[in-house]
Design a protein around this motif. Structure first.
Motif, mmCIF file in Angstrom:
data_model
loop_
_atom_site.group_PDB
_atom_site.id
_atom_site.type_symbol
_atom_site.label_atom_id
_atom_site.label_comp_id
_atom_site.label_asym_id
_atom_site.label_seq_id
_atom_site.Cartn_x
_atom_site.Cartn_y
_atom_site.Cartn_z
ATOM 1 N N ILE A 1 0.937 -1.260 0.007
ATOM 2 C CA ILE A 1 -0.030 -0.017 0.042
ATOM 3 C C ILE A 1 0.878 1.366 -0.036
ATOM 4 O O ILE A 1 0.524 2.464 -0.632
ATOM 5 C CB ILE A 1 -0.822 0.108 1.203
ATOM 6 C CG1 ILE A 1 -1.992 1.006 1.163
ATOM 7 C CG2 ILE A 1 -0.150 0.070 2.262
ATOM 8 C CD1 ILE A 1 -3.057 0.764 0.095
ATOM 9 N N TRP A 2 2.006 1.156 0.653
ATOM 10 C CA TRP A 2 3.009 2.403 0.710
ATOM 11 C C TRP A 2 3.490 2.635 -0.670
ATOM 12 O O TRP A 2 3.452 3.932 -0.772
ATOM 13 C CB TRP A 2 3.846 2.013 1.581
ATOM 14 C CG TRP A 2 3.608 1.968 3.002
ATOM 15 C CD1 TRP A 2 3.459 0.816 3.897
ATOM 16 C CD2 TRP A 2 2.853 3.010 3.892
ATOM 17 N NE1 TRP A 2 2.803 1.089 4.882
ATOM 18 C CE2 TRP A 2 2.385 2.580 5.155
ATOM 19 C CE3 TRP A 2 2.708 4.463 3.601
ATOM 20 C CZ2 TRP A 2 1.898 3.187 6.153
ATOM 21 C CZ3 TRP A 2 2.142 5.260 4.505
ATOM 22 C CH2 TRP A 2 1.779 4.489 5.765
ATOM 23 N N HIS A 3 3.646 1.790 -1.583
ATOM 24 C CA HIS A 3 4.162 1.882 -2.861
ATOM 25 C C HIS A 3 3.146 2.724 -3.628
ATOM 26 O O HIS A 3 3.504 3.653 -4.266
ATOM 27 C CB HIS A 3 4.427 0.553 -3.719
ATOM 28 C CG HIS A 3 5.766 -0.194 -2.974
ATOM 29 N ND1 HIS A 3 5.788 -1.286 -2.310
ATOM 30 C CD2 HIS A 3 7.070 0.396 -3.257
ATOM 31 C CE1 HIS A 3 6.904 -1.669 -2.017
ATOM 32 N NE2 HIS A 3 7.776 -0.779 -2.803
ATOM 33 N N TRP A 4 1.851 2.351 -3.530
ATOM 34 C CA TRP A 4 0.598 2.772 -4.323
ATOM 35 C C TRP A 4 0.539 4.395 -3.933
ATOM 36 O O TRP A 4 0.149 5.124 -4.565
ATOM 37 C CB TRP A 4 -0.444 1.931 -3.921
ATOM 38 C CG TRP A 4 -0.491 0.620 -4.868
ATOM 39 C CD1 TRP A 4 -0.323 -0.586 -4.566
ATOM 40 C CD2 TRP A 4 -0.049 0.514 -6.389
ATOM 41 N NE1 TRP A 4 -0.371 -1.318 -5.388
ATOM 42 C CE2 TRP A 4 -0.203 -0.641 -6.625
ATOM 43 C CE3 TRP A 4 -0.222 1.394 -7.370
ATOM 44 C CZ2 TRP A 4 -0.008 -1.239 -7.907
ATOM 45 C CZ3 TRP A 4 -0.094 0.885 -8.730
ATOM 46 C CH2 TRP A 4 0.085 -0.386 -8.855
ATOM 47 N N ILE B 1 2.664 6.220 -2.540
ATOM 48 C CA ILE B 1 3.753 7.070 -3.163
ATOM 49 C C ILE B 1 3.441 7.518 -4.620
ATOM 50 O O ILE B 1 3.819 8.787 -5.168
ATOM 51 C CB ILE B 1 4.958 6.504 -3.002
ATOM 52 C CG1 ILE B 1 5.604 6.558 -1.437
ATOM 53 C CG2 ILE B 1 6.297 7.309 -3.628
ATOM 54 C CD1 ILE B 1 6.808 5.748 -1.135
ATOM 55 N N VAL B 2 3.167 6.653 -5.517
ATOM 56 C CA VAL B 2 2.925 6.748 -6.843
ATOM 57 C C VAL B 2 1.551 7.538 -6.855
ATOM 58 O O VAL B 2 1.816 8.612 -7.563
ATOM 59 C CB VAL B 2 2.412 5.289 -7.548
ATOM 60 C CG1 VAL B 2 1.780 5.634 -9.056
ATOM 61 C CG2 VAL B 2 3.691 4.537 -7.545
ATOM 62 N N LEU B 3 0.691 7.577 -6.049
ATOM 63 C CA LEU B 3 -0.438 8.380 -6.091
ATOM 64 C C LEU B 3 0.099 9.811 -5.835
ATOM 65 O O LEU B 3 -0.488 10.940 -6.423
ATOM 66 C CB LEU B 3 -1.637 8.040 -5.223
ATOM 67 C CG LEU B 3 -2.763 8.986 -5.129
ATOM 68 C CD1 LEU B 3 -3.568 8.884 -6.636
ATOM 69 C CD2 LEU B 3 -3.733 8.481 -3.991
ATOM 70 N N LEU B 4 0.788 10.016 -4.775
ATOM 71 C CA LEU B 4 1.135 11.372 -4.547
ATOM 72 C C LEU B 4 2.066 12.049 -5.471
ATOM 73 O O LEU B 4 1.980 13.243 -5.777
ATOM 74 C CB LEU B 4 2.228 11.248 -3.130
ATOM 75 C CG LEU B 4 2.872 12.601 -2.718
ATOM 76 C CD1 LEU B 4 1.811 13.485 -2.220
ATOM 77 C CD2 LEU B 4 3.753 12.243 -1.428
ATOM 78 N N ILE B 5 3.060 11.411 -6.275
ATOM 79 C CA ILE B 5 3.820 11.811 -7.442
ATOM 80 C C ILE B 5 2.798 12.109 -8.550
ATOM 81 O O ILE B 5 2.933 13.147 -9.130
ATOM 82 C CB ILE B 5 4.590 10.687 -7.840
ATOM 83 C CG1 ILE B 5 5.825 10.550 -6.846
ATOM 84 C CG2 ILE B 5 5.126 11.047 -9.104
ATOM 85 C CD1 ILE B 5 6.709 9.315 -7.009
ATOM 86 N N VAL B 6 1.888 11.402 -8.807
ATOM 87 C CA VAL B 6 0.675 11.693 -10.043
ATOM 88 C C VAL B 6 0.059 12.913 -9.602
ATOM 89 O O VAL B 6 -0.094 13.900 -10.429
ATOM 90 C CB VAL B 6 -0.102 10.377 -10.306
ATOM 91 C CG1 VAL B 6 -1.369 10.838 -10.898
ATOM 92 C CG2 VAL B 6 0.517 9.478 -10.593
ATOM 93 N N ILE B 7 -0.246 13.208 -8.287
ATOM 94 C CA ILE B 7 -1.118 14.484 -8.080
ATOM 95 C C ILE B 7 0.078 15.556 -8.124
ATOM 96 O O ILE B 7 -0.521 16.921 -8.510
ATOM 97 C CB ILE B 7 -1.446 14.216 -6.662
ATOM 98 C CG1 ILE B 7 -2.827 13.357 -6.579
ATOM 99 C CG2 ILE B 7 -1.907 15.613 -5.875
ATOM 100 C CD1 ILE B 7 -3.296 13.018 -5.091
ATOM 101 N N MET B 8 1.121 15.317 -7.832
ATOM 102 C CA MET B 8 1.985 16.569 -7.926
ATOM 103 C C MET B 8 2.408 16.882 -9.337
ATOM 104 O O MET B 8 2.446 17.951 -9.612
ATOM 105 C CB MET B 8 3.312 16.103 -7.244
ATOM 106 C CG MET B 8 3.287 16.324 -5.837
ATOM 107 S SD MET B 8 4.670 15.683 -4.573
ATOM 108 C CE MET B 8 5.984 15.775 -5.502
ATOM 109 N N VAL B 9 2.412 15.724 -10.305
ATOM 110 C CA VAL B 9 2.595 16.213 -11.465
ATOM 111 C C VAL B 9 1.370 16.831 -12.277
ATOM 112 O O VAL B 9 1.567 17.781 -12.800
ATOM 113 C CB VAL B 9 3.217 14.688 -12.318
ATOM 114 C CG1 VAL B 9 3.069 15.092 -13.917
ATOM 115 C CG2 VAL B 9 4.656 14.406 -11.538
ATOM 116 N N PHE B 10 0.330 16.108 -12.261
ATOM 117 C CA PHE B 10 -1.022 16.633 -12.934
ATOM 118 C C PHE B 10 -1.648 17.459 -12.180
ATOM 119 O O PHE B 10 -2.300 18.438 -12.498
ATOM 120 C CB PHE B 10 -1.969 15.229 -13.304
ATOM 121 C CG PHE B 10 -1.182 14.650 -14.197
ATOM 122 C CD1 PHE B 10 -0.813 15.042 -15.623
ATOM 123 C CD2 PHE B 10 -0.600 13.325 -13.789
ATOM 124 C CE1 PHE B 10 -0.207 14.156 -16.347
ATOM 125 C CE2 PHE B 10 0.005 12.337 -14.812
ATOM 126 C CZ PHE B 10 0.202 12.698 -16.046
#
Length: 79
Positions: free
Chosen positions: A6-9, A11-20
């Motif tokens: 769940i921690w990997h997902w 972190i990926v969600l946080l990066i996607v929110i920061m990018v888009f």
């Protein structure tokens, strides 16, 4: 190496929110929902009842006979 935790997902969600950004992701979600809704409505319209079919067939037949009539005209140039 098998599955992500769940921690990997997160972190990926946080990066996607920061990018888009949240506004673009909200618009993307709304567009996707509208497309699914339109698809469902199209599927409902695709299933016609037997009573509708003869009426549609007669309209096609009337359109086919209307195309067979021709009008002869003579073009004249303005002087």
């Amino acid at each position: 190496m098998g599955s992500f935790s769940i921690w990997h997902w997160l972190i990926v969600l946080l990066i996607v929110i920061m990018v888009f950004g949240t506004k673009k992701l909200k618009n993307l979600g709304g567009d996707l929902g509208g497309a699914v809704k339109g698809f469902k409505e199209g599927m409902k319209e695709g299933g016609t009842t037997p009573e509708d079919k003869p009426e549609a067939a007669s309209q096609v037949a009337n359109a086919a006979t209307a195309d067979k009539t021709t009008i002869d005209v003579e073009a004249k140039q303005k002087s």
